[in-house]
Design a protein around this motif. Structure first.
Motif, PDB file in Angstrom:
ATOM      1  N   ASP A   1      22.566  62.991  12.268  1.00 39.40           N
ATOM      2  CA  ASP A   1      22.364  64.130  13.081  1.00 39.40           C
ATOM      3  C   ASP A   1      20.932  64.553  12.942  1.00 39.40           C
ATOM      4  O   ASP A   1      20.383  65.418  14.101  1.00 39.40           O
ATOM      5  N   ALA A   2      20.351  64.662  12.086  1.00 39.79           N
ATOM      6  CA  ALA A   2      18.788  64.940  11.807  1.00 39.79           C
ATOM      7  C   ALA A   2      18.048  64.119  12.941  1.00 39.79           C
ATOM      8  O   ALA A   2      17.264  64.559  13.522  1.00 39.79           O
ATOM      9  N   SER A   3      18.538  62.907  12.749  1.00 36.92           N
ATOM     10  CA  SER A   3      17.520  61.776  13.693  1.00 36.92           C
ATOM     11  C   SER A   3      17.943  61.938  15.043  1.00 36.92           C
ATOM     12  O   SER A   3      17.062  62.000  16.105  1.00 36.92           O
ATOM     13  N   SER A   4      19.232  62.093  15.497  1.00 38.12           N
ATOM     14  CA  SER A   4      19.641  62.455  16.937  1.00 38.12           C
ATOM     15  C   SER A   4      19.194  63.570  17.453  1.00 38.12           C
ATOM     16  O   SER A   4      18.547  63.695  18.634  1.00 38.12           O
ATOM     17  N   GLN A   5      19.051  64.799  16.888  1.00 40.47           N
ATOM     18  CA  GLN A   5      18.510  65.806  17.415  1.00 40.47           C
ATOM     19  C   GLN A   5      16.986  65.945  17.392  1.00 40.47           C
ATOM     20  O   GLN A   5      16.244  66.325  18.628  1.00 40.47           O
ATOM     21  N   ALA A   6      16.266  65.117  16.632  1.00 44.84           N
ATOM     22  CA  ALA A   6      14.935  65.137  16.677  1.00 44.84           C
ATOM     23  C   ALA A   6      14.248  64.047  17.774  1.00 44.84           C
ATOM     24  O   ALA A   6      13.293  64.305  18.148  1.00 44.84           O
TER      25      ALA A   6
ATOM     26  N   LEU B   1      10.288  67.719  13.122  1.00 48.45           N
ATOM     27  CA  LEU B   1      11.488  68.208  13.396  1.00 48.45           C
ATOM     28  C   LEU B   1      12.886  67.807  12.683  1.00 48.45           C
ATOM     29  O   LEU B   1      13.949  68.488  12.769  1.00 48.45           O
ATOM     30  N   GLY B   2      12.882  66.443  12.215  1.00 46.16           N
ATOM     31  CA  GLY B   2      14.232  66.072  11.443  1.00 46.16           C
ATOM     32  C   GLY B   2      14.519  67.018  10.454  1.00 46.16           C
ATOM     33  O   GLY B   2      15.536  67.469  10.047  1.00 46.16           O
ATOM     34  N   ARG B   3      13.234  67.685   9.559  1.00 46.95           N
ATOM     35  CA  ARG B   3      13.202  68.460   8.369  1.00 46.95           C
ATOM     36  C   ARG B   3      13.807  69.807   8.899  1.00 46.95           C
ATOM     37  O   ARG B   3      14.642  70.508   8.366  1.00 46.95           O
TER      38      ARG B   3
END
Length: 412
Positions: free
Chosen positions: A132-137, A352-354
């Motif tokens: 999820d962190a990667s897909s939103q970023a 953005l991932g963070r």
């Protein structure tokens, strides 16, 4: 599957539309995997309810879907910024396919008890933190940072998410569970395999962040959030919204299949009908939010959820409950679009991932705590009490946000 970037009567610039085109594989992967997830999120509580009728034990399974963000959210966000995001998503899909495939085997052979179910949900959720962190970023990387394009793409993203997670997934999950308890878990495992094939079609992307120490990277993400008042307020409001939602929803399956006498196979259909409000809202998100700031959108969503739980607590007809659930679906989509669009507009790519992970820790961590609180409340005071508690909390929050005050929309 094409992504239309026309909002209202105004077409987005052709160059911007061309930049957004590569997001299509991500949307397709989302639609496939969340359909399996929707079946899993209905089948897991139903499996738990077949193993025990203790409200606290059932609510623990619901909480296990959200607690991974408290365990692994911060390092997952930092590592998602450090590593190539496409590779992170592929690995996360592979891990989740293996875990849920194992659960399916254990259920089919009669060896899946409550500890196994909770463990698989937790481990699958940890892998989901990275995905999820990667897909939103990657959305602003692929689609750009124009406010209306972001609202449109995020609206499509959350509409597709709702179609799978709340419409197709729950209805098929509950029906298939009635036919065979292992079937929904088999379907979810397969969905992650297909999702990985779609993610493989995304362009290769270099790592956005540097290779600084993990603790320093986490501090940098937290510092950015602390220094952005709009993001800080949205994170807090999202947390309260999710806490209240799960306070009411954690034992909702017991309330519906108990006092309301709704069959197991009809429970998922009831939730699926309620998802229609979220789907319609996401598809028109850019138009609906064009004249509101992100914070104002959050205030409206909070008030809508309060009204919906009030209706559910006082009306016992399944059709009326489906309508109120549709209102909650619309409110939840508005929250998701406002939060994701604000993050993309106000956060540099290498952070953005963070920032996504910090939002999820606030929002999903609060959801897990809300689920546990709902289970304890229902255990001590009855199955309707969590609904009234959610109404009171949401109404106070909406009033405290001073919705009458005009706030300028956030800009990049």
């Amino acid at each position: 599957m094409a992504v239309s970037l026309r909002t209202g009567s105004r077409a987005v610039d052709l160059a911007t539309a061309q930049e957004a085109a590569p997001v299509t594989p991500l949307l397709v992967a989302t639609g496939i995997s969340v359909t399996g997830d929707g079946a899993f999120q209905v089948a897991a509580p139903l499996l738990a309810a077949s193993l025990t009728r203790d409200p606290l034990a059932v609510s623990t399974v619901t909480a296990a879907f959200y607690l991974p963000w408290l365990i692994a959210g911060l390092p997952a966000g930092a590592l998602a910024d450090r590593w190539p995001r496409r590779r992170v998503m592929l690995t996360a899909d592979a891990v989740r396919a293996c875990l849920i495939g194992l659960l399916a085997v254990l259920v089919a052979t009669g060896n899946a008890g409550m500890p196994v179910l909770v463990a698989v949900v937790l481990l699958t959720g940890i892998a989901g933190c990275f995905f999820d962190a990667s897909s939103q970023a990657v959305i602003p990387f692929l689609a750009g940072r124009d406010k209306e394009v972001l609202a449109t793409v995020n609206g499509r993203y959350w509409s597709i998410d709702t179609v799978g997670r709340s419409l197709l997934g729950p209805s098929s999950g509950s029906l298939v569970f009635a036919a065979g308890r292992s079937f929904p878990f088999v379907g979810d495992a397969v969905s992650f395999v297909v999702s990985a094939l779609c993610i493989g079609r995304l362009p290769r992307m270099p790592a956005a962040g540097g290779r600084q120490p993990l603790r320093a990277a986490i501090r940098e993400g937290l510092a950015h959030l602390r220094g952005a008042p709009v993001l800080r307020r949205l994170a807090a409001t999202t947390a309260l919204y999710n806490f209240a939602y799960n306070l009411a929803m954690a034992t909702f399956v017991l309330y519906v299949t108990g006092p309301l006498n709704v069959a197991d196979s009809e429970y998922g259909i009831l939730l699926a009908l309620g998802a229609l409000g979220g789907i319609a809202t996401g598809w028109r998100a850019a138009l609906l939010t064009r004249n509101m700031s992100h914070c104002q959108t959050m205030t409206v969503a909070t008030a809508l959820q309060a009204v919906a739980w009030l209706g559910i607590a006082t009306v016992h007809e399944p059709a009326a409950i489906a309508g109120f659930l549709a209102l909650i679906g619309a409110a939840s989509t508005l929250v998701s679009v406002a939060a994701s669009s604000a993050r993309a507009a106000l956060t540099p790519d290498h952070l953005l991932g963070r920032v996504v992970s910090v939002f999820r820790i606030f929002g999903i961590g609060a959801a897990g705590l809300g689920a546990l609180t709902g289970g304890l409340t229902a255990q001590q005071t009855g199955l309707r009490a969590p609904l009234w508690a959610a109404v009171a909390l949401l109404a106070l929050s909406a009033a405290a946000q001073r919705p009458w005050r005009r706030v300028a929309p956030a800009t990049s």
